[in-house]
Write an enzyme that holds these catalytic residues in place. Structure first.
Site, PDB file in Angstrom:
ATOM      1  N   ASP A   1       1.673  -4.851   8.154  1.00 40.00           N
ATOM      2  CA  ASP A   1      -0.207  -4.844   7.976  1.00 40.00           C
ATOM      3  C   ASP A   1      -1.089  -5.117   8.422  1.00 40.00           C
ATOM      4  O   ASP A   1      -1.305  -5.857   7.499  1.00 40.00           O
ATOM      5  CB  ASP A   1       0.660  -3.286   7.238  1.00 40.00           C
ATOM      6  CG  ASP A   1      -0.973  -1.502   7.052  1.00 40.00           C
ATOM      7  OD1 ASP A   1      -2.246  -2.858   7.331  1.00 40.00           O
ATOM      8  OD2 ASP A   1      -0.617  -0.803   6.949  1.00 40.00           O
TER       9      ASP A   1
ATOM     10  N   ARG B   1     -12.156  -3.894  -7.752  1.00 38.31           N
ATOM     11  CA  ARG B   1     -12.536  -4.775  -5.987  1.00 38.31           C
ATOM     12  C   ARG B   1     -13.404  -5.009  -5.543  1.00 38.31           C
ATOM     13  O   ARG B   1     -14.560  -4.216  -5.398  1.00 38.31           O
ATOM     14  CB  ARG B   1     -11.238  -3.865  -5.421  1.00 38.31           C
ATOM     15  CG  ARG B   1     -10.487  -5.193  -4.686  1.00 38.31           C
ATOM     16  CD  ARG B   1      -9.109  -3.056  -3.788  1.00 38.31           C
ATOM     17  NE  ARG B   1      -9.681  -2.421  -3.375  1.00 38.31           N
ATOM     18  CZ  ARG B   1      -9.697  -1.362  -2.407  1.00 38.31           C
ATOM     19  NH1 ARG B   1      -8.228  -2.383  -1.590  1.00 38.31           N
ATOM     20  NH2 ARG B   1      -9.993  -0.497  -1.331  1.00 38.31           N
TER      21      ARG B   1
ATOM     22  N   TYR C   1     -11.657   1.329  10.378  1.00 34.42           N
ATOM     23  CA  TYR C   1     -12.119   2.027  10.149  1.00 34.42           C
ATOM     24  C   TYR C   1     -12.816   0.387   8.719  1.00 34.42           C
ATOM     25  O   TYR C   1     -13.754   0.931   8.156  1.00 34.42           O
ATOM     26  CB  TYR C   1     -11.938   3.069   9.459  1.00 34.42           C
ATOM     27  CG  TYR C   1     -11.267   3.637   8.521  1.00 34.42           C
ATOM     28  CD1 TYR C   1     -11.016   3.193   7.103  1.00 34.42           C
ATOM     29  CD2 TYR C   1     -10.208   4.313   9.092  1.00 34.42           C
ATOM     30  CE1 TYR C   1      -9.751   3.564   6.637  1.00 34.42           C
ATOM     31  CE2 TYR C   1      -8.697   4.520   8.562  1.00 34.42           C
ATOM     32  CZ  TYR C   1      -8.718   4.087   7.095  1.00 34.42           C
ATOM     33  OH  TYR C   1      -7.962   5.552   5.877  1.00 34.42           O
ATOM     34  N   LYS C   2     -12.018  -0.239   8.523  1.00 37.17           N
ATOM     35  CA  LYS C   2     -11.671  -1.568   7.719  1.00 37.17           C
ATOM     36  C   LYS C   2     -12.825  -1.963   7.830  1.00 37.17           C
ATOM     37  O   LYS C   2     -14.723  -2.300   8.291  1.00 37.17           O
ATOM     38  CB  LYS C   2     -10.640  -1.396   6.726  1.00 37.17           C
ATOM     39  CG  LYS C   2     -10.395  -0.473   6.475  1.00 37.17           C
ATOM     40  CD  LYS C   2      -9.310  -1.115   5.197  1.00 37.17           C
ATOM     41  CE  LYS C   2      -7.778   0.179   4.914  1.00 37.17           C
ATOM     42  NZ  LYS C   2      -6.722   0.335   4.521  1.00 37.17           N
TER      43      LYS C   2
ATOM     44  N   PHE D   1       0.366  -0.775   0.428  1.00 44.99           N
ATOM     45  CA  PHE D   1       0.426  -0.111  -0.204  1.00 44.99           C
ATOM     46  C   PHE D   1       0.630   1.407   0.305  1.00 44.99           C
ATOM     47  O   PHE D   1       2.184   1.279   1.021  1.00 44.99           O
ATOM     48  CB  PHE D   1      -1.130  -0.025   1.496  1.00 44.99           C
ATOM     49  CG  PHE D   1      -2.259   1.427   1.355  1.00 44.99           C
ATOM     50  CD1 PHE D   1      -3.560   0.716   0.819  1.00 44.99           C
ATOM     51  CD2 PHE D   1      -1.656   2.412   1.519  1.00 44.99           C
ATOM     52  CE1 PHE D   1      -4.219   1.220   0.814  1.00 44.99           C
ATOM     53  CE2 PHE D   1      -2.698   3.113   1.839  1.00 44.99           C
ATOM     54  CZ  PHE D   1      -4.460   2.467   1.413  1.00 44.99           C
TER      55      PHE D   1
HETATM   56  C1  LIG Z   1      -6.233   1.558   4.698  1.00 51.23           C
HETATM   57  C2  LIG Z   1      -4.315   1.258   4.907  1.00 51.23           C
HETATM   58  C3  LIG Z   1      -3.852   2.339   5.681  1.00 51.23           C
HETATM   59  C4  LIG Z   1      -4.384   3.382   5.659  1.00 51.23           C
HETATM   60  O1  LIG Z   1      -4.236   3.817   6.740  1.00 51.23           O
HETATM   61  P1  LIG Z   1      -3.863   5.496   6.911  1.00 51.23           P
HETATM   62  O2  LIG Z   1      -3.119   6.236   7.789  1.00 51.23           O
HETATM   63  O3  LIG Z   1      -5.324   5.221   8.099  1.00 51.23           O
HETATM   64  O4  LIG Z   1      -4.687   6.626   5.722  1.00 51.23           O
HETATM   65  C5  LIG Z   1      -2.652   2.072   5.400  1.00 51.23           C
HETATM   66  N1  LIG Z   1      -2.038   0.805   4.946  1.00 51.23           N
HETATM   67  C6  LIG Z   1      -2.844  -0.148   4.605  1.00 51.23           C
HETATM   68  C7  LIG Z   1      -2.255  -1.501   4.271  1.00 51.23           C
HETATM   69  C8  LIG Z   1      -4.220   0.107   4.145  1.00 51.23           C
HETATM   70  O5  LIG Z   1      -4.821  -0.873   3.634  1.00 51.23           O
END
Ligand SMILES: *Cc1c(COP(=O)(O)O)cnc(C)c1O
Length: 411
Positions: free
Chosen positions: A196, A370, A221-222, A125
């Site tokens: 992560d 997705r 939040y996911k 990501f």
């Molecule tokens: C959604 C996501 C993030 C989000 O990071 P934020 O700091 O909340 O914007 C980070 N890493 C991965 C792999 C994600 O899927």
């Protein structure tokens, strides 16, 4: 051929079917984007009303003690710990995933000061890699980017690596990286492993301590449904607590934050991973949302998640073979998270046409459609209706309209 009736039968047999009613999804909505923003728990507006009026409105600053706001990050961390195979004292809820990555990554490289390399994969990501870049600049490190499968990661681990940083379930393809194997190899060469869990926590089974993971971060939040911008979590294995030092030395990570003394002295345990005052309203929302997981076994969630993604792939094979879709996710469910990604050169417009029909997935560059299957609230009939809708959109050419072809700011 799978029929809609078959899927309705699966829903009737589904032990988790009742969880769907705990979410306030609009009538008729098929929501396949819980991997970007979880749906809203039905009880949350009432809880937030109570928080606003009673705890903030009436309780004012007294609520830090009277409503126990001061213990909130620790309490919520305890709820998260069970979902990721961590001890209660190894998790803290704070900040965003990006900020937690920064803190954890710096703490990791400081634990391994002789090493010069952060290892990750190219398809990680973006924020993870951007944060690594920022850390590399400050500490004068090199980032080693390898290709996006487990083998090059394993091959890239040598005695120059300080830390390997990976997303357990790749956001684009849903591929699961073997946490235990990669962590073991990292340790064998003297590196640390930082995971992560943004696409894992609340969706796939994770056992950080069984895998001997050193550090981890994840998103509120996911799949945890904490609400837009809900705080994230950070895990550090207890064996590192004594020596770890994170860079954001704010007062909430101080050993005695309310003595207002001169000089930073970190709290002895995971508390030191905090920085400043947390976003209380968001964290109270996350706490309340996590109650939905009470009494739900991660193994049952995973079982349903696999059944949903298997069904979708089967329906794609049956209904979409004339339309040149590719499968970007692994076919083997053992290494696939709770999403299925398809490829198509008109992916963006097809996703827009689906959204116009009340079916929300998302699009990721350059050509990925997705679909996230949150086992708490996605039904087998939803899966059927999605595959059927894609077939109809392709058959009729419905996607091929200006309003679907023009890109919006957030895809
Ligand atoms: C959604 C996501 C993030 C989000 O990071 P934020 O700091 O909340 O914007 C980070 N890493 C991965 C792999 C994600 O899927």
């Amino acid at each position: 051929m799978v029929t809609r009736q078959d899927c309705i039968t699966l829903d009737q047999q589904d032990a988790l079917a009742a969880c769907r009613d705990k979410f306030a999804l609009p009538e008729g909505e098929i929501y396949l984007d819980g991997n970007s923003l979880g749906a809203m728990p039905r009880h949350l507006p009432a809880r937030m009303q109570e928080v606003m009026v009673k705890e903030w409105g009436n309780g004012l600053i007294r609520s830090w003690n009277d409503a126990n706001w001061i213990d909130l990050p620790k309490r919520v961390a305890g709820q998260v710990a069970r979902l990721i195979g961590a001890g209660k004292d190894e998790v803290m809820v704070a900040d965003s995933t990006s900020v937690n990555l920064y803190k954890a990554l710096v703490a990791a490289v400081r634990l391994n000061p002789a090493r010069k390399v952060i290892l990750s994969e190219r398809g990680n990501f973006p924020t993870d890699l951007y944060i690594a870049q920022g850390v590399a600049e400050i500490f004068n490190l090199e980032i080693r980017y390898v290709d996006s499968t487990p083998e090059p990661v394993l091959a890239g681990l040598d005695d120059s690596v300080a830390v390997v940083m990976l997303t357990h379930v790749n956001y684009r393809t849903g591929q699961i990286y073997p946490m235990q194997e990669i962590t073991a190899k990292a340790h064998a060469v003297g590196a640390l492993a930082l995971w992560d869990l943004a696409h894992s926590a609340g969706a796939v089974e994770v056992d950080l301590n069984a895998a001997k993971a050193d550090m981890a971060v994840g998103c509120g939040y996911k799949y945890l449904n904490g609400g837009p911008g809900a705080p994230a979590f950070v895990f550090v294995a207890e064996r590192h607590h004594k020596d770890m030092r994170q860079p954001l030395s704010g007062w909430h990570g101080h050993v005695r934050p309310f003595e207002f003394v001169l000089g930073y002295e970190p709290a002895p345990g995971i508390e030191s991973m905090q920085c400043g005052t947390p976003p209380l309203l968001s964290m109270l929302s996350l706490e309340s949302a996590l109650e939905i997981f009470d009494g739900v076994e991660m193994s049952a969630l995973r079982k349903k998640s696999v059944a949903l993604t298997e069904l979708f792939i089967k329906l794609v094979d049956e209904k979409l073979s004339p339309y040149k879709f590719g499968l970007a996710s692994p076919r083997d469910s053992a290494v696939r998270g709770s999403q299925v990604s398809l490829t198509h050169e008109q992916g963006y417009a097809i996703v827009q046409a689906l959204i116009a029909r009340g079916i929300t997935g998302d699009f990721r560059m350059p050509n990925i459609l997705r679909f996230g299957f949150t086992p708490l609230y996605v039904s087998f009939a939803n899966v059927y209706d999605t595959a059927q809708a894609i077939a109809e959109i392709m058959e009729s050419g419905e996607w091929n309209q200006d309003k679907f072809l023009t890109k919006k700011a957030v895809t």
